[in-house]
Design an enzyme around this catalytic site. Structure first.
Site, PDB file in Angstrom:
ATOM      1  N   TYR A 144      42.650  57.111  24.657  1.00 34.54           N
ATOM      2  CA  TYR A 144      41.996  57.776  23.521  1.00 34.54           C
ATOM      3  C   TYR A 144      42.128  56.844  22.210  1.00 34.54           C
ATOM      4  CZ  TYR A 144      40.210  60.425  19.522  1.00 34.54           C
ATOM      5  OH  TYR A 144      39.635  61.084  18.336  1.00 34.54           O
TER       6      TYR A 144
ATOM      7  N   LYS B 102      49.691  56.567  12.126  1.00 41.35           N
ATOM      8  CA  LYS B 102      50.521  57.864  12.207  1.00 41.35           C
ATOM      9  C   LYS B 102      51.677  57.342  11.270  1.00 41.35           C
ATOM     10  CE  LYS B 102      48.399  59.096  16.429  1.00 41.35           C
ATOM     11  NZ  LYS B 102      47.988  60.553  16.505  1.00 41.35           N
TER      12      LYS B 102
ATOM     13  N   ASP C 203      46.509  49.196  21.197  1.00 41.36           N
ATOM     14  CA  ASP C 203      46.605  50.366  20.440  1.00 41.36           C
ATOM     15  C   ASP C 203      47.706  50.976  20.242  1.00 41.36           C
ATOM     16  OD1 ASP C 203      44.311  53.297  20.106  1.00 41.36           O
ATOM     17  OD2 ASP C 203      46.186  52.567  19.182  1.00 41.36           O
TER      18      ASP C 203
END
Ligand code: KE4
Length: 428
Positions: free
Chosen positions: A145, A268, A240
């Site tokens: 994702y 994050k 990623d």
């Protein structure tokens, strides 16, 4: 039995005004049943819901709270920063400071651009790769994702080499066609597609450790082969590291596995809990980004001074000597305890971990991609989740999400977690 009355009432109100009652789907507890917890506050390793229940927290806002919640150093810096205003829409020294910090720790990047989420980071990195190569198609992996940009909500077409199909209504087929989706860890499929289709492929984007189907590790040779093939055919390799950055190691998965991608996406942890994403890479690519070059990308709140402050303080705190030995010790202690508790309770599980991200799968099969992750018994996971919640342990509300350790978790927290897990394994 814990009470969830106030959470229930709030959820009813939320359902009337917010789709699904939440601002991000996974929070709705759909995969585990029951109403989501509404959180009042958090401190260190603990999170407290509006009914006054407390939990040892392994969600940690899906990764950012690696120092633990409301770390004194971050809170102090934010309190000072907010008195100077919250956003200027103009450059600040803070953005330069965070960019310099990141480039020092991720030397594969020559330049980095701040954005406001992981989605923006990956979406922009892909646009840069297409601008740099003049090619349109991208390769991603099943189960990975990368946020919710249209071209990434795509599932594999019938044959892997054929066009992708939309994985959500609202994604035009014309977008999905440009995305090739391969099984994770399938090196022959990867080699085959690239050697045949490389002329049309702008980039490969990968979670170097997959945190979005639980926790799936790259098999020996996957990342090395990926690096070799993309270099050979002029394809941009995008790591990623929104989740793995500062999580799998201080320098992310790229440092841990010793692979240098062409571009990296972060998020994050680098925002310390405030909205931050970032993408960066080799200067040949990043010099194309507006206003230096023609590839457009922008953001009103990109580089926001409060978010930069939280990110800078978090990374500086993480830079202290011995920090990653500490979090590795805590993570290894939890891993050993959970594996042992399941065995003693006679429950078949598979446990995977990379640094301080991990996952217990309720399956007796090895998990190395989306298909094998799906052999997990999600009903059993849901019962385990509920039992752990009752015992004051807050896990990610889905079998296909990763758990996270923080520096604030004490040995006592971990012991309590293992005890609760043994009781929960026996009950399910
Ligand atoms: P955001 O747009 O949610 O900030 O980041 C998207 C993203 C990109 N890349 C990776 C590897 C990610 O894990 C994420 C987001 N992670 C999920 C957790 N599975 C966020 C939780 C949520 O969607 O609420």
């Amino acid at each position: 039995m814990k009470k969830f009355v106030k959470s229930g009432r709030l959820f009813e109100k939320a359902l009337r005004v917010i789709p699904g009652g939440v601002n991000s789907p996974v929070r709705a507890f759909r995969a585990v049943g029951g109403n989501p917890l509404f959180i009042e506050k958090a401190k260190g390793s603990k999170i407290y819901d509006v009914d006054g229940n407390s939990y040892i927290d392994y969600v940690l806002s899906w990764g950012p709270m690696i120092l633990g919640h409301a770390h004194p150093r971050v809170v102090k810096a934010l309190k000072a920063a907010v008195t100077k205003g919250t956003s200027y829409g103009a450059p600040t020294a803070l953005e330069v400071e965070l960019a310099e910090l990141i480039l020092k720790i991720y030397p594969s990047m020559d330049k980095v651009r701040m954005v406001n989420s992981g989605t923006e980071a990956t979406m922009s990195a892909i646009r840069a790769a297409r601008g740099f190569t003049g090619r349109d198609r991208i390769i991603k992996f099943e189960g990975c994702y990368h946020g919710h940009a249209d071209g990434l909500l795509v599932k594999a077409g019938s044959g892997a080499a054929t066009f992708g199909l939309p994985d959500s209504p609202g994604v035009p087929k014309s977008y999905a066609r440009n995305t090739i989706t391969l099984p994770y860890n399938d090196i022959p499929a990867l080699r085959n597609i690239i050697e045949k289709e490389w002329r049309s492929i702008a980039c490969v984007i990968i979670e170097p450790v997959v945190g979005n189907i639980g926790c799936v590790l790259p098999r020996q040779g996957l990342l090395e082969t990926l690096r070799k093939l993309t270099k050979k055919y002029g394809i941009v390799l995008i790591f990623d590291e929104v989740m793995t950055g500062f999580r799998v190691s201080f320098g992310g998965a790229q440092a841990y596995y010793g692979i240098k991608p062409d571009m990296t996406c972060l998020g994050k942890v680098i925002g310390g809990g405030l909205p931050v994403g970032a993408y960066g890479g080799k200067k040949e690519i990043m010099s194309l980004i507006s206003p230096e070059g023609p590839v457009y990308q922008a953001g009103t709140l990109s580089g926001n001074p409060l978010a930069m402050t939280a990110g800078i303080e978090t990374i500086k705190e993480l830079s202290r000597p011995g920090t990653y030995n500490q979090i590795e010790k805590k993570s290894a202690l939890l891993e050993k305890g959970l594996i042992d508790a399941a065995k003693r309770a006679g429950v078949k599980t598979r446990f995977y971990r990379a640094g301080s991200m991990f996952c217990t799968y309720f399956t007796d099969k090895d998990v190395y991609d989306y298909k094998t992750a799906k052999t997990a018994d999600t009903e059993k996971f849901a019962r385990f989740f509920r039992q752990m919640l009752e015992r004051g342990i807050n896990l990610a509300p889905s079998q296909f999400e990763a758990g996270f350790m923080s520096l604030a978790h004490t040995e006592k927290d971990i012991e309590n977690t293992i005890e609760a897990a043994f009781a929960a394994f026996k009950k399910i």
